[in-house]
Design an enzyme around this catalytic site. Structure first.
Site, short mmCIF file in Angstrom:
data_model
loop_
_atom_site.label_atom_id
_atom_site.label_comp_id
_atom_site.label_asym_id
_atom_site.label_seq_id
_atom_site.Cartn_x
_atom_site.Cartn_y
_atom_site.Cartn_z
N ASN A 94 0.80 -1.22 0.00
CA ASN A 94 0.00 0.00 0.00
C ASN A 94 0.84 1.28 0.00
O ASN A 94 0.32 2.34 -0.35
CB ASN A 94 -0.92 -0.01 1.24
N TYR A 165 2.03 8.65 -11.39
CA TYR A 165 1.34 7.75 -10.48
C TYR A 165 0.61 6.65 -11.24
O TYR A 165 0.72 5.45 -10.92
CB TYR A 165 0.35 8.55 -9.63
N LYS A 169 1.28 2.43 -11.29
CA LYS A 169 0.26 1.47 -10.87
C LYS A 169 -0.09 0.49 -12.00
O LYS A 169 -0.39 -0.68 -11.75
CB LYS A 169 -0.99 2.20 -10.38
#
Length: 259
Positions: A94, A165, A169
């Site tokens: 996470n 970002y 991911k």
């Protein structure tokens, strides 16, 4: 230990970035199911120690480590095993490296530098690789393992183009699927849970209220997903109920993204 006889209460869970925001919600969700949790933090020592004090050292180990450093991650995992007298069998990747969801402040395509991509890839992809490699021996020894990577719905619906970002991911999803194939024979599943904007985490604190309202109006549920609701899906992938599910990406955003 086997997949049909391993309730969450028997697991040692590592949550990276587990002291605040979404990570804290995930840590609390596992603790609510009786698991023992390694609350990893980089700089949020006070928040991690507060969780350890709240639930007790028998249930929580606050553990500092930079997930991009394999030596620090290996040391943390070894410390967790000594503390709980059991190996880590569930990993939730996470940790988010220095990022805020502020569309007005984001760098646009004509001026974003590669260093921002490198930072996000280090945190998302290298961090996940480090935790998997550090915990793999214990999972194999147990005959059971769960890896849950935290993704985003932005690579399906880039409503705000956070280039660095989102790219990191998307790469993490690829790693999720290749690891699932590689580790499946060891009875280790690897899945991703992807959310949209959550109300509210440290990373989304800079998001204007009007954006939350727009997203809520676009979902079938007419509301923005909370960290606690998102954490419920993480529990599923860590539990015996998901024993035949691996290499998957579940989008948890109130039905905003359909595929």
């Amino acid at each position: 230990m086997n997949a049909t006889a391993s309730p969450l209460s028997s697991q040692v869970v590592l949550v990276t970035g587990g002291a605040r925001g979404l990570g804290a919600a995930i840590s609390r969700a596992f603790l609510g199911q009786g698991a023992r949790v390694v609350v990893n933090y980089h700089r949020s020592e006070a928040a991690a120690l507060a969780l350890q004090q709240e639930f007790g050292g028998e249930r929580v180990l606050a553990a500092q480590a930079d997930v991009t450093d394999p030596a620090q991650v290996a040391s943390m995992v070894a410390r967790a095993r000594a503390h709980f007298d059991a190996p880590v069998t569930v990993v939730v990747n996470n940790a988010l490296v220095d990022f805020a969801f502020d569309g007005d402040a984001r760098p646009h395509a004509d001026r974003i530098g590669w260093e921002r991509f490198a930072t996000q890839f280090e945190g998302s992809v290298r961090g996940a690789l480090n935790t998997v490699q550090a915990t793999l021996e214990g999972m194999r020894e147990s005959g059971y393992g769960r890896v849950v990577n935290i993704g985003t719905n932005l690579f399906q619906n880039p409503v705000v183009p956070y280039h660095d970002y989102t790219a990191s991911k998307a790469a993490l999803l690829s790693l999720t699927r290749t690891l699932a194939v590689d580790l499946g024979p060891d009875q280790i599943t690897v899945n991703m849970v992807s959310g949209g904007l959550l109300r509210t985490t440290d990373a989304s604190a800079a998001t204007p209220e009007a954006v939350f309202d727009l997203i809520a109006a676009s979902t079938p549920l007419r509301r923005v997903t909370t960290p606690a609701e998102f954490a419920d899906a993480v529990l599923f992938f860590a539990s015996p109920w998901s024993r035949a599910v691996t290499g998957q990406n579940l989008v948890v955003d109130g039905g905003l993204v359909k595929d």
